[in-house]
Design a protein around this motif. Structure first.
Motif, PDB file in Angstrom:
ATOM      1  N   ARG A  58     -83.337  23.161  33.679  1.00  7.97           N
ATOM      2  CA  ARG A  58     -82.177  24.032  33.860  1.00  7.97           C
ATOM      3  C   ARG A  58     -82.567  25.182  34.782  1.00  7.97           C
ATOM      4  N   SER A  59     -81.680  25.468  35.727  1.00 13.20           N
ATOM      5  CA  SER A  59     -81.976  26.465  36.750  1.00 13.20           C
ATOM      6  C   SER A  59     -81.379  27.838  36.455  1.00 13.20           C
ATOM      7  N   GLY A  60     -80.403  27.900  35.571  1.00 12.74           N
ATOM      8  CA  GLY A  60     -79.688  29.148  35.347  1.00 12.74           C
ATOM      9  C   GLY A  60     -78.390  29.212  36.143  1.00 12.74           C
ATOM     10  N   SER A  61     -78.113  28.173  36.931  1.00 14.17           N
ATOM     11  CA  SER A  61     -76.889  28.099  37.730  1.00 14.17           C
ATOM     12  C   SER A  61     -76.229  26.744  37.485  1.00 14.17           C
ATOM     13  N   SER A  62     -74.968  26.763  37.107  1.00 17.57           N
ATOM     14  CA  SER A  62     -74.264  25.497  36.873  1.00 17.57           C
ATOM     15  C   SER A  62     -74.149  24.691  38.161  1.00 17.57           C
ATOM     16  N   LEU A  63     -73.973  25.363  39.298  1.00 20.42           N
ATOM     17  CA  LEU A  63     -73.872  24.668  40.578  1.00 20.42           C
ATOM     18  C   LEU A  63     -75.196  23.978  40.915  1.00 20.42           C
ATOM     19  N   VAL A  64     -76.289  24.690  40.781  1.00 22.21           N
ATOM     20  CA  VAL A  64     -77.608  24.119  41.094  1.00 22.21           C
ATOM     21  C   VAL A  64     -77.920  22.974  40.136  1.00 22.21           C
ATOM     22  N   ASN A  65     -77.590  23.140  38.853  1.00 16.82           N
ATOM     23  CA  ASN A  65     -77.815  22.060  37.890  1.00 16.82           C
ATOM     24  C   ASN A  65     -77.021  20.820  38.271  1.00 16.82           C
TER      25      ASN A  65
END
Length: 185
Positions: A58-65
């Motif tokens: 998990r990156s902390g960004s829904s877009l990046v995920n």
């Protein structure tokens, strides 16, 4: 407030595509972002990649995920199609690949011209990234979208038909001759 200043300094990438000159370098983009983003957002920005690992963190960004999952799935689907073509086994593990991803990978794998396949995959990736584009251009996710699009176009601009043909011939000859696999550029 700093996201407004950052976004206002970024040139538009809306009309940029493969082969187009870019209005900003990746280095300048990262420099601007590091000046205006907080620590967590900078870490997420620094982890942006066009080739995410098989096990996605998990990156902390829904877009990046979402980008990482979509790109990982596409790469796994391409692996499945290439393995089928070579009559070898390849398992994507416990990842459920969608019909759309499998069809995209199959279409690319069936193309006889590798450059056309790369262009096709570039268009697919660009369309997928656009589907993730945030409505709010003053959100951190917009900055991550911008960074991924910049990376994607930079990658596409590096496509070189002559170098690709040379590398293909070198690998092909190496296989036929039983030599080591080397790409000479």
């Amino acid at each position: 407030m700093s996201l407004y200043y950052l976004t206002a300094q970024l040139p538009s990438l809306d009309t940029v595509g493969a082969g187009s000159p870019l209005p900003i370098t990746e280095e300048r983009f990262v420099e601007l972002c590091h000046r205006f983003l907080g620590k967590k957002a900078r870490q997420c920005l620094d982890s942006l990649t066009l080739s995410p690992p098989r096990e996605i963190e998990r990156s902390g960004s829904s877009l990046v995920n979402a980008w990482n999952r979509g790109e990982r799935d596409l790469r796994l689907a391409l692996g499945v199609m290439r393995a089928r073509r070579m009559k070898k086994a390849f398992e994507p593990g416990d990842v459920a690949l969608s019909e759309e991803i499998l069809k995209t990978a199959q279409t690319a794998a069936e193309m006889t011209n590798p450059m056309e396949a790369e262009r096709y995959l570039f268009q697919y990736r660009l369309h997928f990234l656009e589907s993730l584009r945030p409505v709010d251009i003053f959100a951190e996710d917009y900055i991550f979208y911008y960074g991924l699009k910049l990376k994607l176009v930079l990658h596409a601009n590096r496509f070189d038909t002559a170098a690709g043909k040379l590398a293909y011939r070198n690998i092909y000859n190496s296989i036929l001759n039983g030599d080591r696999l080397e790409v000479l550029s």
